[in-house]
Scaffold this motif. Structure first.
Motif, PDB file in Angstrom:
ATOM      1  N   PHE A  58      85.638 -25.868  22.016  1.00 39.74           N
ATOM      2  CA  PHE A  58      84.198 -26.009  20.945  1.00 39.74           C
ATOM      3  C   PHE A  58      84.583 -25.733  19.502  1.00 39.74           C
ATOM      4  N   ILE A  59      83.691 -26.231  18.849  1.00 39.01           N
ATOM      5  CA  ILE A  59      83.735 -25.743  17.564  1.00 39.01           C
ATOM      6  C   ILE A  59      82.600 -25.039  17.228  1.00 39.01           C
ATOM      7  N   SER A  60      82.672 -23.756  16.304  1.00 36.32           N
ATOM      8  CA  SER A  60      81.237 -23.078  15.980  1.00 36.32           C
ATOM      9  C   SER A  60      81.086 -23.178  14.588  1.00 36.32           C
ATOM     10  N   LEU A  61      79.850 -23.021  14.345  1.00 38.90           N
ATOM     11  CA  LEU A  61      79.540 -22.685  12.821  1.00 38.90           C
ATOM     12  C   LEU A  61      78.752 -21.308  12.826  1.00 38.90           C
ATOM     13  N   LEU A  62      79.471 -20.465  11.991  1.00 38.05           N
ATOM     14  CA  LEU A  62      78.869 -19.011  11.836  1.00 38.05           C
ATOM     15  C   LEU A  62      78.459 -18.868  10.464  1.00 38.05           C
ATOM     16  N   ILE A  63      77.295 -18.662  10.107  1.00 40.38           N
ATOM     17  CA  ILE A  63      76.776 -18.304   8.697  1.00 40.38           C
ATOM     18  C   ILE A  63      76.448 -16.761   8.664  1.00 40.38           C
ATOM     19  N   ASN A  64      77.149 -16.234   7.577  1.00 41.86           N
ATOM     20  CA  ASN A  64      76.669 -14.494   7.561  1.00 41.86           C
ATOM     21  C   ASN A  64      76.866 -14.172   8.898  1.00 41.86           C
ATOM     22  N   ASP A  65      77.951 -14.497   9.889  1.00 42.97           N
ATOM     23  CA  ASP A  65      78.533 -13.761  10.996  1.00 42.97           C
ATOM     24  C   ASP A  65      77.309 -14.100  11.865  1.00 42.97           C
ATOM     25  N   ILE A  66      76.386 -15.087  11.965  1.00 43.78           N
ATOM     26  CA  ILE A  66      75.268 -15.386  12.961  1.00 43.78           C
ATOM     27  C   ILE A  66      75.599 -16.866  13.246  1.00 43.78           C
ATOM     28  N   LYS A  67      76.093 -17.169  14.777  1.00 41.66           N
ATOM     29  CA  LYS A  67      76.338 -18.446  15.206  1.00 41.66           C
ATOM     30  C   LYS A  67      75.199 -19.079  15.213  1.00 41.66           C
ATOM     31  N   VAL A  68      75.248 -20.210  14.232  1.00 41.34           N
ATOM     32  CA  VAL A  68      74.029 -21.325  14.034  1.00 41.34           C
ATOM     33  C   VAL A  68      74.127 -22.653  14.814  1.00 41.34           C
ATOM     34  N   PHE A  69      75.719 -22.847  15.279  1.00 40.57           N
ATOM     35  CA  PHE A  69      75.834 -24.403  15.921  1.00 40.57           C
ATOM     36  C   PHE A  69      77.071 -24.120  16.800  1.00 40.57           C
ATOM     37  N   GLU A  70      77.157 -24.804  17.799  1.00 44.14           N
ATOM     38  CA  GLU A  70      78.421 -25.082  18.427  1.00 44.14           C
ATOM     39  C   GLU A  70      78.140 -26.206  19.189  1.00 44.14           C
ATOM     40  N   THR A  71      79.334 -26.932  19.315  1.00 41.03           N
ATOM     41  CA  THR A  71      79.426 -28.232  19.923  1.00 41.03           C
ATOM     42  C   THR A  71      80.958 -28.234  20.661  1.00 41.03           C
ATOM     43  N   ASP A  72      80.814 -29.296  21.610  1.00 42.68           N
ATOM     44  CA  ASP A  72      82.224 -29.655  22.325  1.00 42.68           C
ATOM     45  C   ASP A  72      83.274 -30.169  21.091  1.00 42.68           C
ATOM     46  N   PHE A  73      84.466 -29.794  21.419  1.00 40.55           N
ATOM     47  CA  PHE A  73      85.448 -30.253  20.180  1.00 40.55           C
ATOM     48  C   PHE A  73      86.849 -30.018  20.973  1.00 40.55           C
ATOM     49  N   LYS A  74      87.292 -31.246  21.498  1.00 42.25           N
ATOM     50  CA  LYS A  74      88.350 -31.083  22.487  1.00 42.25           C
ATOM     51  C   LYS A  74      89.609 -31.933  21.399  1.00 42.25           C
TER      52      LYS A  74
END
Length: 121
Positions: free
Chosen positions: A70-86
């Motif tokens: 997965f690839i995750s986006l955290l903004i100010n230590d809060i996960k705001v988005f995640e999607t498959d990323f192989k």
């Protein structure tokens, strides 16, 4: 368009969240890996842009992590988005993503760049 690998004219088009178009060969799948990789990265960038519009904090920490498929986006230590990323993140991808994120943040005058952390790993 013609595939550089198999010379087929069966080209598939994918449209990303940022309205960028990516292509790959429909017969041999040449560039399908690259197209899907950049579709996921564009999704991250779109979420960053949406969040920058609404954030009112002075300090900003943007973190992009790749782990466990997965690839995750955290903004100010809060996960705001995640999607498959192989896909593999190569140095060029990391450099490219860090620079684009920096430019997006720079476009928002409300952020003091000395109080912004951008981490891509």
């Amino acid at each position: 368009m013609t595939c550089n690998y198999c010379k087929s004219t069966t080209i598939k088009y994918l449209l990303s969240d940022t309205n960028s178009t990516y292509t790959y060969c429909g017969d041999c799948n040449n560039d399908i890996y690259r197209a899907h990789k950049y579709i996921a990265i564009d999704s991250i960038l779109k979420r960053i842009l949406n969040n920058l519009k609404t954030l009112n904090e002075k300090n900003l920490k943007i973190e992009v992590k790749k782990e466990n498929g997965f690839i995750s986006l955290l903004i100010n230590d809060i996960k705001v988005f995640e999607t498959d990323f192989k896909y593999e993140f190569i140095k060029r991808d990391i450099y490219h993503l860090e620079n684009i994120i920096h430019e997006l943040v720079e476009d928002y005058y409300k952020f003091d760049l000395s109080k912004v952390d951008i981490i891509v790993c």
